[in-house]
Design a protein around this motif. Structure first.
Motif, PDB file in Angstrom:
ATOM      1  N   UNK A 312       0.446  -2.480  48.876  1.00 24.09           N
ATOM      2  CA  UNK A 312       1.296  -2.969  49.970  1.00 24.09           C
ATOM      3  C   UNK A 312       2.625  -3.489  49.434  1.00 24.09           C
ATOM      4  N   UNK A 313       2.567  -4.214  48.317  1.00 23.90           N
ATOM      5  CA  UNK A 313       3.808  -4.672  47.698  1.00 23.90           C
ATOM      6  C   UNK A 313       4.695  -3.511  47.303  1.00 23.90           C
ATOM      7  N   UNK A 314       4.084  -2.452  46.769  1.00 20.74           N
ATOM      8  CA  UNK A 314       4.862  -1.262  46.393  1.00 20.74           C
ATOM      9  C   UNK A 314       5.502  -0.614  47.613  1.00 20.74           C
ATOM     10  N   UNK A 315       4.779  -0.610  48.743  1.00 20.62           N
ATOM     11  CA  UNK A 315       5.349  -0.048  49.985  1.00 20.62           C
ATOM     12  C   UNK A 315       6.575  -0.844  50.431  1.00 20.62           C
ATOM     13  N   UNK A 316       6.487  -2.177  50.332  1.00 18.62           N
ATOM     14  CA  UNK A 316       7.623  -2.993  50.741  1.00 18.62           C
ATOM     15  C   UNK A 316       8.804  -2.794  49.798  1.00 18.62           C
ATOM     16  N   UNK A 317       8.539  -2.611  48.515  1.00 21.40           N
ATOM     17  CA  UNK A 317       9.600  -2.299  47.558  1.00 21.40           C
ATOM     18  C   UNK A 317      10.289  -0.990  47.952  1.00 21.40           C
ATOM     19  N   UNK A 318       9.497  -0.030  48.424  1.00 18.77           N
ATOM     20  CA  UNK A 318      10.068   1.245  48.879  1.00 18.77           C
ATOM     21  C   UNK A 318      10.974   1.025  50.094  1.00 18.77           C
ATOM     22  N   UNK A 319      10.539   0.174  51.018  1.00 13.94           N
ATOM     23  CA  UNK A 319      11.381  -0.153  52.178  1.00 13.94           C
ATOM     24  C   UNK A 319      12.691  -0.796  51.729  1.00 13.94           C
ATOM     25  N   UNK A 320      12.596  -1.725  50.776  1.00 18.57           N
ATOM     26  CA  UNK A 320      13.792  -2.405  50.266  1.00 18.57           C
ATOM     27  C   UNK A 320      14.751  -1.414  49.624  1.00 18.57           C
ATOM     28  N   UNK A 321      14.219  -0.498  48.825  1.00 21.70           N
ATOM     29  CA  UNK A 321      15.078   0.481  48.148  1.00 21.70           C
ATOM     30  C   UNK A 321      15.794   1.360  49.168  1.00 21.70           C
ATOM     31  N   UNK A 322      15.068   1.804  50.191  1.00 20.92           N
ATOM     32  CA  UNK A 322      15.671   2.665  51.207  1.00 20.92           C
ATOM     33  C   UNK A 322      16.756   1.921  51.983  1.00 20.92           C
ATOM     34  N   UNK A 323      16.499   0.648  52.322  1.00 18.71           N
ATOM     35  CA  UNK A 323      17.498  -0.110  53.068  1.00 18.71           C
ATOM     36  C   UNK A 323      18.716  -0.439  52.209  1.00 18.71           C
ATOM     37  N   UNK A 324      18.502  -0.700  50.935  1.00 13.56           N
ATOM     38  CA  UNK A 324      19.644  -0.980  50.068  1.00 13.56           C
ATOM     39  C   UNK A 324      20.576   0.220  49.998  1.00 13.56           C
ATOM     40  N   UNK A 325      20.018   1.412  49.814  1.00 16.02           N
ATOM     41  CA  UNK A 325      20.841   2.624  49.759  1.00 16.02           C
ATOM     42  C   UNK A 325      21.594   2.805  51.068  1.00 16.02           C
ATOM     43  N   UNK A 326      20.891   2.633  52.188  1.00 19.36           N
ATOM     44  CA  UNK A 326      21.509   2.873  53.484  1.00 19.36           C
ATOM     45  C   UNK A 326      22.623   1.871  53.778  1.00 19.36           C
ATOM     46  N   UNK A 327      22.360   0.593  53.541  1.00 20.37           N
ATOM     47  CA  UNK A 327      23.385  -0.403  53.879  1.00 20.37           C
ATOM     48  C   UNK A 327      24.563  -0.358  52.909  1.00 20.37           C
ATOM     49  N   UNK A 328      24.342   0.070  51.689  1.00 21.56           N
ATOM     50  CA  UNK A 328      25.492   0.259  50.782  1.00 21.56           C
ATOM     51  C   UNK A 328      26.378   1.395  51.285  1.00 21.56           C
ATOM     52  N   UNK A 329      25.782   2.452  51.780  1.00 21.08           N
ATOM     53  CA  UNK A 329      26.575   3.540  52.341  1.00 21.08           C
ATOM     54  C   UNK A 329      27.283   3.095  53.625  1.00 21.08           C
ATOM     55  N   UNK A 330      26.566   2.309  54.430  1.00 23.96           N
ATOM     56  CA  UNK A 330      27.181   1.814  55.676  1.00 23.96           C
ATOM     57  C   UNK A 330      28.369   0.904  55.364  1.00 23.96           C
ATOM     58  N   UNK A 331      28.254   0.099  54.314  1.00 23.82           N
ATOM     59  CA  UNK A 331      29.333  -0.802  53.939  1.00 23.82           C
ATOM     60  C   UNK A 331      30.587  -0.065  53.491  1.00 23.82           C
ATOM     61  N   UNK A 332      30.423   1.187  53.093  1.00 22.69           N
ATOM     62  CA  UNK A 332      31.557   1.971  52.599  1.00 22.69           C
ATOM     63  C   UNK A 332      32.260   2.783  53.687  1.00 22.69           C
ATOM     64  N   UNK A 333      31.728   2.744  54.903  1.00 17.67           N
ATOM     65  CA  UNK A 333      32.351   3.493  56.003  1.00 17.67           C
ATOM     66  C   UNK A 333      33.730   2.906  56.307  1.00 17.67           C
ATOM     67  N   UNK A 334      34.713   3.765  56.422  1.00 21.76           N
ATOM     68  CA  UNK A 334      36.083   3.337  56.714  1.00 21.76           C
ATOM     69  C   UNK A 334      36.337   3.381  58.211  1.00 21.76           C
ATOM     70  N   UNK A 335      36.893   2.288  58.720  1.00 19.14           N
ATOM     71  CA  UNK A 335      37.205   2.210  60.144  1.00 19.14           C
ATOM     72  C   UNK A 335      38.701   2.315  60.369  1.00 19.14           C
TER      73      UNK A 335
END
Length: 335
Positions: A312-335
């Motif tokens: 279960x801990x490994x699953x949550x680590x997977x969720x964290x990794x996926x969200x980190x990648x996504x929000x880093x990309x979202x932070x780079x979006x130019x408005x």
């Protein structure tokens, strides 16, 4: 009897963002629940082992109560009034005065004292939002966003819900718009909401919040059986699931709602990349749902040797990794 015919109830996924959408639409601003949630930067994660809720460490998948309403109002140019009370008598008098003026009011309440909830869902959670929009035959007319139809509540139950004890105390809080902007320009509020969400998930230095908080909790979950014993381990894990799947919209549900916000923002601002990220965040929500399903099996001792606290801990680590990648990309979006 107070005139209540103009208020339109709409069911939503989450109480606070649903209240924001319903109140703002009543005052003429056409805003969806996902848009209110996104502009209010509702998405979040935090694990607070030193904050006990019914004796169990607290986990949250959203920002603190009231933040979505306050942030969305400020960014959209809505003037609002918010009041808390020490006296139930003064709180109910203030509510009656606003209703007499034809003003629907948002209230903070405890789920436990809301009689229209099924008994199985009435537990001590003091941060539930609803709208009271009128009175009829001595009862208050309620638009509770998570109910499919409008309902009503007797005065005694409403007082109990508004002044429940425990953390956090509602203290009779009520809130409502007092002035709306003539015109809404969506780009800046959307941008501000996205920037704050990215900060929440990536940049808070304390390792209890955002993706850091997910990894922190993942390690604790893996140690639960040895650190607190099997019984408490089940209680602690059960609360993580409860906060994710039952309290408000929960972790996975908030991911799906934020994904809908990104897709709506993509159309509003003509930025297809936001729609792409929304689709990817939906897949992250599926990861959270799978975690909850497997964790529930562990809590009920139905997983056998197939799933462990370490898994279960490994699953949550997977969720964290996926969200980190996504929000880093979202932070780079130019408005």
């Amino acid at each position: 009897m107070i005139n209540h015919s103009t208020f339109q109830h709409a069911q939503s996924a989450h109480c606070e963002s649903g209240v924001v959408s319903n109140l703002f639409r009543h005052h003429g601003m056409q805003i969806s629940e996902p848009m209110a949630f996104g502009i209010g930067a509702g998405i979040f994660f935090g694990h607070l082992p030193f904050v006990k809720v019914n004796g169990v460490p607290g986990t949250t998948y959203r920002t603190f109560p009231g933040a979505i309403f306050n942030k969305a109002s400020k960014r959209l140019g809505v003037t609002v009034r918010s009041e808390s009370f020490r006296s139930p008598e003064k709180a109910m008098q203030a509510l009656d005065e606003k209703l007499a003026q034809g003003t629907p009011v948002g209230l903070l309440s405890s789920v436990y004292y809301l009689p229209y909830f099924p008994p199985a869902y009435r537990f001590h959670f003091n941060a539930h939002n609803l709208v009271v929009y009128g009175k009829k035959d001595g009862n208050y007319l309620v638009s509770d966003p998570i109910m499919d139809v409008a309902t009503e509540i007797d005065p005694e139950s409403l007082v109990a819900a508004r002044f429940a004890k425990g953390f956090p105390e509602p203290k009779g809080k009520m809130y409502y718009p007092v002035a709306m902007p003539d015109q809404v320009k969506w780009e800046k509020p959307i941008q501000q909401g996205i920037e704050q969400a990215c900060h929440y998930m990536l940049k808070i230095p304390v390792p209890l919040f955002g993706v850091k908080g997910m990894r922190f909790l993942a390690k604790r979950i893996q140690k639960y059986p040895h650190a607190v014993g099997d019984r408490k381990a089940g209680l602690f894990l059960g609360n993580v699931i409860r906060m994710q799947e039952e309290i408000g919209t929960g972790g996975a549900g908030f991911r799906f709602m934020y994904a809908a916000f990104l897709q709506e923002a993509a159309q509003q601002l003509n930025k297809p990349v936001l729609s792409t990220l929304g689709t990817e965040l939906t897949a992250v929500g599926d990861l959270w749902r799978n975690f909850a399903f497997q964790a529930g099996r562990v809590c009920k001792s139905r997983a056998g040797d197939e799933t462990s606290y370490k898994d279960l801990g490994d699953m949550m680590v997977q969720c964290a990794a996926a969200e980190e990648v996504l929000f880093r990309r979202l932070a780079q979006v130019k408005f």
